[in-house]
Design an enzyme around this catalytic site. Sequence first.
Site, PDB file in Angstrom:
ATOM      1  N   HIS A  96    -106.403 -38.144   6.005  1.00 13.49           N
ATOM      2  CA  HIS A  96    -107.058 -36.872   5.748  1.00 13.49           C
ATOM      3  C   HIS A  96    -108.115 -37.043   4.657  1.00 13.49           C
ATOM      4  O   HIS A  96    -108.190 -38.087   4.012  1.00 13.49           O
ATOM      5  CB  HIS A  96    -106.033 -35.805   5.300  1.00 13.49           C
TER       6      HIS A  96
HETATM    7  C1  T46 Z   1    -103.531 -37.532  -0.948  1.00 10.44           C
HETATM    8  C2  T46 Z   1    -102.723 -38.765  -0.809  1.00 10.44           C
HETATM    9  C3  T46 Z   1    -103.170 -39.872  -1.717  1.00 10.44           C
HETATM   10  C4  T46 Z   1     -96.232 -30.919  -1.557  1.00 10.44           C
HETATM   11  O1  T46 Z   1     -95.391 -30.031  -1.293  1.00 10.44           O
HETATM   12  N1  T46 Z   1     -96.895 -30.885  -2.758  1.00 10.44           N
HETATM   13  C5  T46 Z   1     -97.814 -31.824  -3.102  1.00 10.44           C
HETATM   14  O2  T46 Z   1     -98.387 -31.764  -4.211  1.00 10.44           O
HETATM   15  C6  T46 Z   1     -98.099 -32.879  -2.167  1.00 10.44           C
HETATM   16  C7  T46 Z   1     -99.146 -33.938  -2.510  1.00 10.44           C
HETATM   17  C8  T46 Z   1     -97.432 -32.897  -0.972  1.00 10.44           C
HETATM   18  N2  T46 Z   1     -96.508 -31.933  -0.690  1.00 10.44           N
HETATM   19  C9  T46 Z   1     -95.737 -32.018   0.583  1.00 10.44           C
HETATM   20  C10 T46 Z   1     -96.565 -31.768   1.840  1.00 10.44           C
HETATM   21  C11 T46 Z   1     -95.848 -32.626   2.866  1.00 10.44           C
HETATM   22  O3  T46 Z   1     -94.776 -31.879   3.423  1.00 10.44           O
HETATM   23  O4  T46 Z   1     -95.243 -33.351   0.709  1.00 10.44           O
HETATM   24  C12 T46 Z   1     -95.248 -33.779   2.058  1.00 10.44           C
HETATM   25  C13 T46 Z   1     -96.019 -35.088   2.231  1.00 10.44           C
HETATM   26  O5  T46 Z   1     -97.415 -34.860   1.949  1.00 10.44           O
HETATM   27  P1  T46 Z   1     -98.563 -35.614   2.747  1.00 10.44           P
HETATM   28  O6  T46 Z   1     -98.151 -35.879   4.133  1.00 10.44           O
HETATM   29  O7  T46 Z   1     -99.840 -34.848   2.537  1.00 10.44           O
HETATM   30  O8  T46 Z   1     -98.619 -37.012   1.955  1.00 10.44           O
HETATM   31  P2  T46 Z   1     -99.702 -38.171   2.078  1.00 10.44           P
HETATM   32  O9  T46 Z   1     -99.090 -39.363   1.469  1.00 10.44           O
HETATM   33  O10 T46 Z   1    -100.248 -38.290   3.451  1.00 10.44           O
HETATM   34  O11 T46 Z   1    -100.928 -37.669   1.154  1.00 10.44           O
HETATM   35  C14 T46 Z   1    -100.738 -37.479  -0.232  1.00 10.44           C
HETATM   36  C15 T46 Z   1    -101.405 -36.187  -0.693  1.00 10.44           C
HETATM   37  O12 T46 Z   1    -100.912 -35.102   0.082  1.00 10.44           O
HETATM   38  C16 T46 Z   1    -102.911 -36.239  -0.551  1.00 10.44           C
HETATM   39  O13 T46 Z   1    -103.493 -35.167  -1.266  1.00 10.44           O
HETATM   40  O14 T46 Z   1    -104.709 -37.592  -1.224  1.00 10.44           O
HETATM   41  O15 T46 Z   1    -101.307 -38.576  -0.959  1.00 10.44           O
END
Ligand code: T46
Length: 138
Positions: free
Chosen positions: A49
């Site tokens: 993303h």
């Molecule tokens: C990014 C990269 C480097 C939350 O509830 N609060 C938060 O602050 C974050 C970051 C995530 N979440 C929840 C949302 C999803 O249910 O945690 C779960 C995993 O998040 P996500 O799939 O977005 O994780 P990544 O590793 O794909 O991405 C993350 C960050 O979301 C993003 O901003 O830049 O790490």
Amino acid sequence: MNIQLMEFPRHMDEYGSLVPIEASDSVPFDIKRVYYIYGVEKGVRRGFHSHADLEQVLICVSGHVRILVKTPWEEQEIFLDDPQKGLYIGPMVWREMFDFSGDAVLLVLAGDHYKVEDYIRDYNKYEQIARQYFTENQ
Ligand code: T46
């Protein structure tokens, strides 16, 4: 490309190392949120993303991880394996994180609270918005 590698000063003595990070000083924004990613299984790729507005700094405080950063015109792969190094990622940069070592802990300093509406997860949509963003912000 809206990314920058940064190096933080380290205080090292016979008791070990300490790296301080000051909002607005060590990183170019006020830190409003901190999260960390760990326990990522071999072969798993995360991210896929961009953010419309969010600025972040990624620091691999333990182990190593590779970060693919991409815009419609260029891409780079960055290897993070040093707790003194940070990768600043500004708005409108596509990111994927992969090749996490078993002991990897990826610490992320974020310039804003968690806002689901700031995520752009569709690559075609991202490309379209990014072309306009970088043309207007050159
Ligand atoms: C990014 C990269 C480097 C939350 O509830 N609060 C938060 O602050 C974050 C970051 C995530 N979440 C929840 C949302 C999803 O249910 O945690 C779960 C995993 O998040 P996500 O799939 O977005 O994780 P990544 O590793 O794909 O991405 C993350 C960050 O979301 C993003 O901003 O830049 O790490």
